[in-house]
Structures are given as structure tokens and as C-alpha cells.
Design an enzyme around this catalytic site. Sequence first.
Site, short mmCIF file in Angstrom:
data_model
loop_
_atom_site.label_atom_id
_atom_site.label_comp_id
_atom_site.label_asym_id
_atom_site.label_seq_id
_atom_site.Cartn_x
_atom_site.Cartn_y
_atom_site.Cartn_z
N GLN A 45 -73.64 -33.14 -35.36
CA GLN A 45 -75.15 -33.54 -34.62
C GLN A 45 -75.63 -32.42 -33.83
O GLN A 45 -76.88 -32.18 -33.78
CB GLN A 45 -74.90 -34.81 -33.98
CG GLN A 45 -76.55 -35.48 -33.53
CD GLN A 45 -76.48 -36.85 -33.39
OE1 GLN A 45 -76.39 -37.55 -34.11
NE2 GLN A 45 -76.61 -37.44 -32.15
N GLU A 46 -74.83 -31.95 -33.03
CA GLU A 46 -75.12 -30.86 -32.21
C GLU A 46 -75.90 -29.62 -32.82
O GLU A 46 -76.94 -29.25 -32.57
CB GLU A 46 -74.00 -30.25 -31.40
CG GLU A 46 -74.50 -29.34 -30.22
CD GLU A 46 -73.32 -28.79 -29.53
OE1 GLU A 46 -73.46 -27.86 -28.57
OE2 GLU A 46 -72.19 -29.51 -29.25
N ARG A 84 -108.98 -12.48 -33.74
CA ARG A 84 -109.07 -10.95 -33.46
C ARG A 84 -109.65 -10.16 -34.32
O ARG A 84 -109.59 -10.58 -35.61
CB ARG A 84 -107.60 -10.54 -33.10
CG ARG A 84 -107.31 -9.12 -32.88
CD ARG A 84 -107.84 -8.89 -31.49
NE ARG A 84 -107.36 -7.28 -30.92
CZ ARG A 84 -107.75 -6.86 -29.75
NH1 ARG A 84 -108.34 -7.44 -29.24
NH2 ARG A 84 -107.19 -5.59 -29.64
#
Length: 381
Positions: free
Chosen positions: A243-244, A270
Site C-alpha cells: 500500500q505504501e 506565451r
Amino acid sequence: MTARYLREEHQIFRDAFRKFLEKEAYPYYDEWERRGIIPRSFWAKMGENGFLCPWVDEKYGGLNADFAYSVVIHEELEKVGSSLVGIGLHNDIVTPYIASYGTEEQKQKWLPKCVSGELITAIAMTEPGAGSDLANISTTAVKDGDAYIVNGQKTFITNGIHADLVIVACKTDPHAKPPHRGISLLVVERDTPGFTRGRKLEKVGLHAQDTAELFFQDAKVPASNLLGEEGKGFYYLMEKLQQERLVVAIAAQTAAEVMVSLTKQYVKQRTAFGKRVSEFQTVQFRLAEMATEIALGRTFVDRVIEEHMAGKRIVTEVSMAKWWITEMAKRVAAEAMQLHGGYGYMEEYEIARRYRDIPVSAIYAGTNEMMKTIIARELDL
């Protein structure tokens, strides 16, 4: 294209959370970056409004929400800025250890305050001499009656300054063979005797996210603060890293999407040589390439999220998503800055901050080299 795991209630939640952030985060984010920390008052407001650990069971103060709510939170926080990564870590990386491996007493004691924001959490794995090689950490915890005596040092700890609870990976059996069988997890509370914080580390990016060194000198931690069983710490870490790493991939994917959006806006406004920069074919092709990679990343990460929510073991897929998407986001950051020209190098333009913030995603939660090693092992090579 809306992901299949997102339903109407998730969109309602996203709208509410975005409005909250527009009031409580966007106007102050630049100030937090200058001050080098996110105030605890913001954490408290997150908790008051139900945006901390919504997956926690209702009996501990949560909403018992599915992981899709967490995905929404990660994405919306990343849109504000990458320095909010510590909140995601608290929500979906650290607190789940308590919910999964804690005793009922530990859950009753800590989870409600994790949900309210009264307690901020951190996890301490990395040491000055041990990063990805967790089996060789040197921090020790020796049992002494009804306490563990902890000695060692941790570094690069996210939420290290604010943390009230730190889950510390330590060796309770330094002689275990293989070494990883001697690792346990201890929950160290803010006022533990012998526990001190070092300096807040100065980083290339993530300026508002507090990262610190932690020191343990004969720190006396109650034995009741052992998380799960002795010697099982390494296995717990491996179980939660899926999960991390998915959380890191989600944040990197979102960052890439934000950077392309910023760049599209800029090149359409631009002008050069009498026409808009967006009208030059080389600019169009570069944006087309970025947009394609981002679409591929989004499709893959959404599929991985679905499989994760279904409870599947997706170590290979998560490792693939983590390394490829973070590297893609780094490429997008470099291209986006280039297309901004000289203005892209100015602090007043958001792309400069994004360019600084994204590289660490390829390092934390296991370096991308480690991700490839895991993939190769899973391919049975």
C-alpha cells in the site's frame, strides 16, 4: 475517464474536500513552504472535517470508508503540493499498522486520536547506515522487566518533528539468523524518556514537509507498546509496503498530471516569433508524448488500485507502478520546466517547485532499483 472504483459518493467527497483545501490549504501553502513546516492547526482541521484516516472503523471514530476515499485524499493533497505527503503517510501508511497489528487496548488508545488529528504518526525504518536493507538495521530494543530499552538512530523520518507516535523498527534479537527474524516494531510516544529529535533536515524539495533525525539513548518504552509479536516486524513491514508504494505511485501520477496542465496553460499564453508557443510543432509533439505517458500511467495505476481494493497480492504490479510512474513524473518535470523557458526556473512559478519535489519519489518507499529487483524476483529470474 472516471475510474471504475469511483462512485458518486466519492465525487461528492472529492468536491467537499477540494472546497476545504481551497479555504484551508491553497492560500497558505507558499507560507508553509517558507516556514518549512505545516502547522498542527491544519492537521486538526483535517481531523475535524473527517479527512484523516477515513477508513478506520466507526467504533474508533472513523468512517469505515473504502480505499477509494484515500485515493481521492492523496490526489487532492498532491494538487495543492507535494509537501503534504506527511498527511498521506499518517493516513494510509502508518496508522494501518496500529489497526492491523495492534491490540484492542492499543487501538482504543491511539486510533481515535489519529482520526481527530490529536496524534500525528511517523514510521522509523531508515538509519544512517541502513536504507533499503532493512534486515541490517542496528537500533536495538532490549527487554528489561516491563519495558524495552531502545538505543539507536533513525534518519529521513517523515513527520519526524510533529510526530506524537513513532513506529520504530528495531532489533529485539540482534543474534537472530537470518537477521530479519530479529526485527520487531515498537510504538514510541512523544514524551518517552531517552527519545529526542535532531534537527529538521533541509531538503532539495518538499520544503514544508518536516523530516527529521530521531535519537534513542536508553529510551524506556513500555513493553505494552510492542506492536504485534516480537520478531515479526520485518514481515509486518513487507505486508504494508504494497500500500505504501501504491500511495507513492498515486501521488506521482497526480503530480505529472498537474505539471502537464500547468505547461499547457503556459504555452498557450506565451508568445514567441509572432505566435503562441503552443503552435510550434516541436512543443505540440513534446506535450503529446507527455500526455500519452500520463494516460498510460493513469490507466495502469487505476487498475492496480482496483486490484488492491479487491485484496489481491500485487507486489509485482505495485513495484512496476512505483518505479515507472515516478520516473515518468521526473521526465515530465524536466520537460515541463524546459517548455516554461526562463520562467520555469523562477520560484514564483509552480513548475519550479514541482521540479524540486518530484525526484525523491523515486527514492523513498524503496528505491526504484529495489523495485526492479523485486520485479525480477517475482518473475522468477
